[in-house]
Design a protein around this motif. Structure first.
Motif, short mmCIF file in Angstrom:
data_model
loop_
_atom_site.label_atom_id
_atom_site.label_comp_id
_atom_site.label_asym_id
_atom_site.label_seq_id
_atom_site.Cartn_x
_atom_site.Cartn_y
_atom_site.Cartn_z
N UNK A 282 16.50 56.10 -51.19
CA UNK A 282 16.74 54.66 -51.19
C UNK A 282 16.97 54.20 -49.77
N UNK A 283 16.37 53.08 -49.38
CA UNK A 283 16.46 52.64 -47.99
C UNK A 283 16.53 51.12 -47.92
N UNK A 284 17.61 50.61 -47.34
CA UNK A 284 17.73 49.18 -47.06
C UNK A 284 17.47 48.95 -45.58
N UNK A 285 16.55 48.07 -45.27
CA UNK A 285 16.24 47.78 -43.88
C UNK A 285 17.01 46.55 -43.42
N UNK A 286 17.87 46.73 -42.44
CA UNK A 286 18.59 45.62 -41.81
C UNK A 286 17.95 45.35 -40.46
N UNK A 287 17.57 44.10 -40.23
CA UNK A 287 16.78 43.77 -39.04
C UNK A 287 16.95 42.29 -38.73
N UNK A 288 16.51 41.90 -37.53
CA UNK A 288 16.46 40.48 -37.20
C UNK A 288 15.54 39.79 -38.20
N UNK A 289 16.00 38.70 -38.77
CA UNK A 289 15.24 38.05 -39.84
C UNK A 289 13.92 37.46 -39.35
N UNK A 290 13.82 37.17 -38.07
CA UNK A 290 12.58 36.58 -37.56
C UNK A 290 11.63 37.61 -36.99
N UNK A 291 11.95 38.91 -37.10
CA UNK A 291 11.03 39.94 -36.62
C UNK A 291 9.92 40.12 -37.65
N UNK A 292 8.66 39.91 -37.28
CA UNK A 292 7.56 39.92 -38.27
C UNK A 292 7.22 41.32 -38.76
N UNK A 293 6.86 41.41 -40.04
CA UNK A 293 6.51 42.69 -40.63
C UNK A 293 5.60 42.48 -41.84
N UNK A 294 5.03 43.57 -42.31
CA UNK A 294 4.20 43.56 -43.51
C UNK A 294 4.70 44.61 -44.49
N UNK A 295 4.54 44.37 -45.80
CA UNK A 295 5.01 45.32 -46.80
C UNK A 295 4.25 46.65 -46.73
N UNK A 296 4.75 47.68 -47.40
CA UNK A 296 4.10 48.99 -47.37
C UNK A 296 2.65 48.95 -47.82
N UNK A 297 1.80 49.57 -47.02
CA UNK A 297 0.37 49.68 -47.31
C UNK A 297 -0.21 50.69 -46.32
N UNK A 298 -1.51 50.93 -46.42
CA UNK A 298 -2.20 51.85 -45.50
C UNK A 298 -2.60 51.05 -44.26
N UNK A 299 -1.66 50.85 -43.34
CA UNK A 299 -1.87 49.98 -42.18
C UNK A 299 -2.52 50.67 -40.98
N UNK A 300 -2.64 52.00 -41.00
CA UNK A 300 -3.06 52.73 -39.81
C UNK A 300 -4.36 53.49 -40.08
N UNK A 301 -5.52 52.93 -39.67
CA UNK A 301 -6.81 53.58 -39.93
C UNK A 301 -6.90 54.98 -39.35
N UNK A 302 -6.17 55.25 -38.26
CA UNK A 302 -6.21 56.58 -37.66
C UNK A 302 -5.32 57.58 -38.39
N UNK A 303 -4.61 57.13 -39.43
CA UNK A 303 -3.77 58.01 -40.23
C UNK A 303 -4.08 57.75 -41.71
N UNK A 304 -5.21 58.24 -42.21
CA UNK A 304 -5.63 57.98 -43.59
C UNK A 304 -4.58 58.46 -44.59
N UNK A 305 -4.28 57.59 -45.54
CA UNK A 305 -3.36 57.96 -46.60
C UNK A 305 -1.90 57.76 -46.28
N UNK A 306 -1.55 57.43 -45.04
CA UNK A 306 -0.15 57.15 -44.71
C UNK A 306 0.19 55.73 -45.15
#
Length: 271
Positions: free
Chosen positions: A19-43
């Motif tokens: 279980x992981x809660x991420x605490x961060x600056x609210x205005x720091x941009x991010x995207x939800x979990x997905x395969x975001x890194x083409x050079x790392x297939x399946x991550x």
């Protein structure tokens, strides 16, 4: 990342739950979990749009890697590598143990203080790089790697497993210990409800204020911005068709419902 809970159950069909809660600056941009890194297939992982790394990833080999800032080291700083790179490097290994051994050779001086957890169905490791008073306040050049014990472990930015001096751990470790763990094989969302409810709890004991709550809210530019619960099956279970399950709340978990992350881009475990 600010709060991490690991349940290690050797011999169980689902030996790792995180279980992981991420605490961060609210205005720091991010995207939800997905395969975001083409050079790392399946991550699969959440994407930090500011630095390009992540706070939490799941690798094709079943490694879960999560990074927490060290004490008093929130945010980036000039002259240091992003700590979000570390989880991606951990995901490159074939096992958590191999990744932890490789990360032991990191140059700690290149990073601000961090605690990095690397875990899979077989083992869980804590890789830490903290400032030391005997080192004139500079990061250590060599990181510290220790194996985490089986059972329930809770971490915050102190980097000390089950640190009962921290009000959040003191209050919530017994609460998580008393819960029935999520059961992905049961199907449906009900089996996750106990952990999901606690991950979003605003209760704070001992007069600790927001610091004692699991989900941080209130005034200011910093708070809990997302939450994850990941279950990883044993190798024998994954061989029978089971795959990891990732439940994600794309906002503060005390006011945002969890949903199951699609792992279509996640390669079958090769173990």
């Amino acid at each position: 990342m600010c709060t991490l809970i690991l349940l290690r159950r050797p011999g169980h069909d689902w030996p790792l739950i995180v279980g992981a809660n991420r605490d961060e600056a609210r205005d720091r941009p991010w995207r939800p979990p997905a395969a975001h890194w083409p050079d790392r297939p399946g991550v699969i992982g959440g994407l930090d749009l500011e630095a390009g790394g992540s706070w939490l990833v799941l690798s094709p080999s079943g490694i879960v890697a999560a990074v927490l800032n060290g004490p008093l080291s929130r945010g980036p700083a000039a002259g240091y590598r992003s700590r979000g790179e570390l989880v991606l490097e951990a995901a490159d290994g074939v096992s958590a143990t191999q990744s932890a051994e490789a990360l032991a050779d990191l140059n700690g001086a290149a990073f601000r203080p961090f605690s990095l957890v690397v875990a899979d169905d077989a083992a869980a490791w804590l890789v830490r790089n903290f400032r030391a008073s005997h080192d004139n306040g500079q990061p250590q050049e060599q990181v510290d790697v220790t194996r985490l014990a089986d059972g329930l472990t809770m971490l915050t930015t102190s980097g000390i497993p089950n640190d009962m001096s921290h009000p959040r751990i003191r209050d919530y470790l017994p609460r998580f210990s008393s819960l029935v763990a999520p059961d992905p094989q049961a199907g449906g969302e009900g089996s996750w409800s106990g952990w999901e409810t606690l991950m979003g709890s605003r209760h704070s004991a001992d007069g600790a204020g927001p610091r004692g709550a699991m989900s941080l809210a209130g005034p200011g530019d910093h708070g809990t911005v997302s939450s994850s619960i990941i279950a990883v099956p044993a190798a024998r279970t994954s061989g029978g068709g089971s795959r990891p399950v990732w439940r994600f709340a794309a906002g503060p978990p005390h006011q945002t419902a969890y949903a199951t992350v699609g792992l279509a881009g996640h390669l079958p475990p090769d173990r």
